[in-house]
Design an enzyme around this catalytic site. Structure first.
Site, PDB file in Angstrom:
ATOM      1  N   HIS A  53       1.874   4.359  -2.947  1.00 22.28           N
ATOM      2  CA  HIS A  53       1.911   5.820  -2.758  1.00 22.28           C
ATOM      3  C   HIS A  53       3.245   6.370  -3.265  1.00 22.28           C
ATOM      4  O   HIS A  53       3.289   7.357  -3.985  1.00 22.28           O
ATOM      5  CB  HIS A  53       1.817   6.177  -1.276  1.00 22.28           C
ATOM      6  CG  HIS A  53       0.447   6.068  -0.682  1.00 22.28           C
ATOM      7  ND1 HIS A  53      -0.652   6.674  -1.229  1.00 22.28           N
ATOM      8  CD2 HIS A  53       0.008   5.455   0.447  1.00 22.28           C
ATOM      9  CE1 HIS A  53      -1.718   6.423  -0.470  1.00 22.28           C
ATOM     10  NE2 HIS A  53      -1.347   5.674   0.554  1.00 22.28           N
ATOM     11  N   HIS A  72       0.840  -1.208   0.000  1.00 20.21           N
ATOM     12  CA  HIS A  72       0.000   0.000   0.000  1.00 20.21           C
ATOM     13  C   HIS A  72       0.876   1.260   0.000  1.00 20.21           C
ATOM     14  O   HIS A  72       0.703   2.158  -0.828  1.00 20.21           O
ATOM     15  CB  HIS A  72      -0.900  -0.072   1.244  1.00 20.21           C
ATOM     16  CG  HIS A  72      -1.730   1.145   1.502  1.00 20.21           C
ATOM     17  ND1 HIS A  72      -3.096   1.101   1.589  1.00 20.21           N
ATOM     18  CD2 HIS A  72      -1.391   2.429   1.730  1.00 20.21           C
ATOM     19  CE1 HIS A  72      -3.567   2.315   1.841  1.00 20.21           C
ATOM     20  NE2 HIS A  72      -2.538   3.144   1.930  1.00 20.21           N
ATOM     21  N   GLU A  73       1.866   1.269   0.909  1.00 17.65           N
ATOM     22  CA  GLU A  73       2.743   2.448   1.009  1.00 17.65           C
ATOM     23  C   GLU A  73       3.636   2.596  -0.219  1.00 17.65           C
ATOM     24  O   GLU A  73       3.874   3.708  -0.685  1.00 17.65           O
ATOM     25  CB  GLU A  73       3.617   2.369   2.263  1.00 17.65           C
ATOM     26  CG  GLU A  73       2.849   2.510   3.556  1.00 17.65           C
ATOM     27  CD  GLU A  73       1.876   3.672   3.550  1.00 17.65           C
ATOM     28  OE1 GLU A  73       2.257   4.780   3.133  1.00 17.65           O
ATOM     29  OE2 GLU A  73       0.717   3.461   3.935  1.00 17.65           O
TER      30      GLU A  73
HETATM   31 ZN   LIG Z   1      -2.298   5.147   2.333  1.00 22.57          ZN
END
Ligand SMILES: [Zn+2]
Length: 389
Positions: A71, A67-68
Site C-alpha cells: 500500500h 501487504h501494508e
Molecule cells: Zn490493506
C-alpha cells in the site's frame, strides 16, 4: 489506536506494532504447536512443533507487513506520502498523509494490498506443494500450507466491500469513478462498512447463543470495530466535503505568538498562562526567528519541577522535524489526517520558500471554519455534528 510501540523504519516509514499483535502472535504459535501440527503429524518432538509454530507466526506478521508496505509503495508512487504504518490484530493500517487524487489512484493503492496477499498465498501454496514432492517432514509442509491459506484468507477478508477494509476503498473508487462524486462514494462505502459491521455483531452474538461457544465474541468484537471505524470514515468524508476548496491559509491562526528556544521552563511559566502566553501550544523559535519546534502545556507538565529552572523550552519541545507541518496553499482537508495524527494536536504552517512560520492550525481553528462554512451555506443546525466537535 494507542498502546503501540515502534518496530523501526522501513523505506523511511515508521512501522509501529499494536500490543494486539503480540496476542495474535501467541495465538498463532500455540494453535499451530499444540493443535494443528501436533494433531495432523504426531510423533515429532515438542520443540519441533513449537519451533515451527513460532517461525510461522514470524512469517505471518511479515506477510501482513508486506501487504501494508505494498500500500505504502503504491501510494508513494501516486504522489502520496505515508505518515506511518501500524500492525494490529486484523492486519495493518498504513496512514496516508493525504487522500488519493483520482479514483484510479485510490483503486491502485487499495487494490495492491489484497493482491500482495493473494500472491503470497499462491507462492506459499506452490512452496508447500514442492516441499511435499521433496518428501520434507509433514509438519513443515503443513506449516507452509497454513501460511498459504492465511494469506488467501487475509486477501479475501480485506476485499469485502466495506469501509475501512481495502474492499471498502475499492468500492469507493468504483463509485467515485461512476458518479464523479468522491464524497458520496465515501459516504456509501462507510454505510456499507457499518452494515457489514452490524452483520458481524449479530452473527457473533447469535452463534454464541446457539452454540454456547464464546468464539463468537471475537466476531462481534471485529464487527464493533468496523462499525466505529466506518462511522469515523463517514464523518471524515462529510468534513472533507464541508472543507472542500478551503486552504490552510484561510483557517490558520496567522502570526502566532512564539517563544524563544533559550527560555527556561520556569521563565515561561512565570509569564504563562494569563499574560502574553494564553494558548496551550506555542511555536518555538531559534535566535534568528526561524521555527525550531512546538511546545505544549503537556510537555511542560512532563518536566519535573526541580529541573524547570535549568531546562530550556528547546530541550522539552517537539522538534520541528517531528512536528506536523503544512504549507499555506494546501487544501485544509489534506491536513486533517496530519492534525489527527499529531501528538501535539497542532499543525505548524511554514512558508514553502524560506521555512518561515506563517501560522498554526488547531482543532478549534478547524471547528470555527466548519461552523462558519455551515452557517454561510445555511446548513448549520443546532444538532450539527460539526458544531459539537
Ligand atoms: Zn490493506
Amino acid at each position: 489506536m494507542k498502546a503501540t510501540f515502534t518496530l523501526g523504519r522501513i523505506a523511511g516509514v515508521r512501522v509501529a506494532v499494536n500490543w494486539s499483535v503480540v496476542v495474535i502472535f501467541w495465538l498463532v504459535t500455540v494453535s499451530l504447536a499444540e493443535g494443528r501440527l501436533a494433531h495432523a503429524y504426531p510423533g515429532y518432538s515438542t520443540a519441533t512443533y513449537w519451533g515451527l509454530g513460532f517461525a510461522v507466526a514470524v512469517v505471518f506478521v511479515a506477510s501482513i507487513l508486506a501487504h501494508e508496505l505494498a500500500h505504502a509503495v503504491v501510494a508513494r508512487r501516486n504522489g502520496i506520502e505515508v505518515e506511518d504504518m501500524t500492525l494490529w490484530m486484523l492486519g495493518g493500517v498504513a496512514r496516508l498523509k493525504s487522500e488519493a487524487r483520482t479514483p484510479g489512484a485510490e483503486l491502485r493503492i487499495a487494490g495492491v494490498g489484497p493482491l500482495t496477499s493473494v500472491l503470497l498465498g499462491i507462492l506459499f501454496g506452490l512452496l508447500a506443494g514442492w516441499l511435499g514432492v521433496l518428501a520434507v517432514p509433514g509438519p513443515v509442509v503443513e506449516a507452509v500450507a497454513w501460511l498459504a491459506g492465511i494469506n488467501i484468507l487475509l486477501a479475501l477478508f480485506n476485499s469485502i466491500p466495506a469501509a475501512p477494509l481495502d474492499g471498502g476503498r475499492l468500492l469507493r473508487a468504483a463509485l467515485w469513478k461512476f458518479t464523479g462524486n468522491p464524497l458520496r462514494a465515501a459516504v456509501i462505502a462507510a454505510a456499507a462498512g457499518r452494515g457489514f459491521g452490524w452483520l458481524l455483531v449479530i452473527y457473533g452474538f447469535a452463534s454464541m447463543l446457539v452454540t454456547g461457544d464464546f468464539s463468537g465474541l471475537w466476531t462481534a468484537l471485529i464487527g464493533g470495530f468496523m462499525i466505529a471505524a466506518a462511522t469515523a470514515e463517514g464523518q471524515q468524508a462529510q468534513l472533507r466535503g464541508t472543507l472542500a476548496g478551503i486552504t490552510v491559509r484561510q483557517v490558520m491562526t496567522p502570526d502566532p505568538v512564539t517563544v524563544p528556544a533559550a527560555t527556561t521552563v520556569e521563565q515561561f511559566l512565570a509569564a504563562a498562562p494569563f499574560g502574553h502566553y494564553r494558548h496551550t501550544a506555542f511555536p518555538v523559535v531559534g535566535p534568528d526567528g526561524t521555527p525550531v519546534g512546538l511546545v505544549t502545556a503537556a510537555r511542560i507538565d512532563r518536566t519535573p519541577s526541580p529541573q524547570r529552572a535549568t531546562t530550556t523550552l528547546g530541550e522539552v519541545m517537539c522538534p520541528i522535524g517531528e512536528a506536523a507541518t503544512a504549507s499555506p496553499d494546501e487544501p485544509v482537508s489534506d491536513v486533517l489526517p496530519r492534525l489527527e495524527a499529531a501528538g501535539e494536536r497542532r499543525v505548524l504552517v511554514l512558508d514553502p520558500a524560506g521555512g518561515r512560520l506563517l501560522g498554526i492550525v488547531s482543532h478549534s481553528d478547524i471547528n470555527r471554519a466548519i461552523t462558519w462554512l455551515a452557517a454561510a451555506r445555511g446548513t448549520a443546525r443546532t444538532d450539527d455534528r460539526g458544531e459539537a466537535r
